[in-house]
Design an enzyme around this catalytic site. Structure first.
Site, PDB file in Angstrom:
ATOM      1  N   HIS A   1       0.881  -1.140   0.057  1.00  0.00           N
ATOM      2  CA  HIS A   1       0.062  -0.038  -0.013  1.00  0.00           C
ATOM      3  C   HIS A   1       0.891   1.259  -0.031  1.00  0.00           C
ATOM      4  CE1 HIS A   1      -3.827  -2.048   1.628  1.00  0.00           C
ATOM      5  NE2 HIS A   1      -3.353  -2.832   0.836  1.00  0.00           N
TER       6      HIS A   1
ATOM      7  N   GLU B   1       1.020   3.904   1.915  1.00  0.00           N
ATOM      8  CA  GLU B   1       1.280   4.252   3.177  1.00  0.00           C
ATOM      9  C   GLU B   1       2.575   3.423   3.560  1.00  0.00           C
ATOM     10  OE1 GLU B   1      -3.248   3.925   3.620  1.00  0.00           O
ATOM     11  OE2 GLU B   1      -1.634   3.114   2.422  1.00  0.00           O
TER      12      GLU B   1
ATOM     13  N   CYS C   1      -5.769   1.004   5.854  1.00  0.00           N
ATOM     14  CA  CYS C   1      -6.383  -0.131   6.298  1.00  0.00           C
ATOM     15  C   CYS C   1      -5.933  -0.585   7.483  1.00  0.00           C
ATOM     16  CB  CYS C   1      -5.989  -1.433   5.149  1.00  0.00           C
ATOM     17  SG  CYS C   1      -4.351  -1.781   5.175  1.00  0.00           S
TER      18      CYS C   1
ATOM     19  N   CYS D   1      -1.805  -0.939   7.608  1.00  0.00           N
ATOM     20  CA  CYS D   1      -1.178   0.289   7.486  1.00  0.00           C
ATOM     21  C   CYS D   1      -1.489   1.109   8.827  1.00  0.00           C
ATOM     22  CB  CYS D   1      -1.806   1.027   6.137  1.00  0.00           C
ATOM     23  SG  CYS D   1      -1.075   0.302   4.734  1.00  0.00           S
TER      24      CYS D   1
END
Length: 145
Positions: free
Chosen positions: A73, A75, A101, A104
């Protein structure tokens, strides 16, 4: 109308989110492109977008159009990039085009990030709930199209 400082902060938040939106265009993912910027003392100290790990093929989806399990992801990419630098994310703000999410959110907490600003909600809210539980400021700023 909010205070001049609140208005100034909102303007900054919108600018950094627009920059994160542009940064998301670097992603090779077809289903969804997400961008992230880590900002500290009004300086961008790291950036990321969703994609495969370094050295892997730039294909995020499998033959069934499902995201491959090893896609990072935005992040996670920004946080891992800061880990390889001499900068610290402690007290930084993370600007991300999609709310984090759960996985993260755990990284954000451990990285010492104190504020998260996002534009679009992720399909699950458990990441935001965990961040709020950790007393991290989470703000949604909708960008005008």
């Amino acid at each position: 109308m909010g205070s001049p400082t609140a208005e100034k902060q909102l303007n900054l938040d919108e600018r950094y989110l627009r920059m994160a939106t542009v940064w998301a265009e670097n992603s090779y993912c077809i289903r969804r492109q997400v961008g992230a910027l880590l900002v500290k003392d009004k300086m961008i100290i790291s950036d990321g977008y969703n994609g495969t790990p370094s050295g892997f093929e730039n294909i995020c989806e499998d033959e069934n159009n499902k995201t491959k399990p090893y896609v990072l992801h935005a992040e996670a990419n920004a946080i891992s990039k800061i880990a390889k630098s001499n900068n610290s994310s402690n007290g930084a703000t993370l600007y991300v085009t999609s709310s984090p999410c759960l996985e993260c959110a755990k990284l954000i907490i451990q990285a010492g990030i104190s504020r998260v600003v996002f534009s679009e909600p992720y399909h699950l809210n458990d990441g935001v709930e965990l961040l709020e539980r950790a007393k991290i400021s989470v703000t949604q700023v909708e960008l005008s199209r």
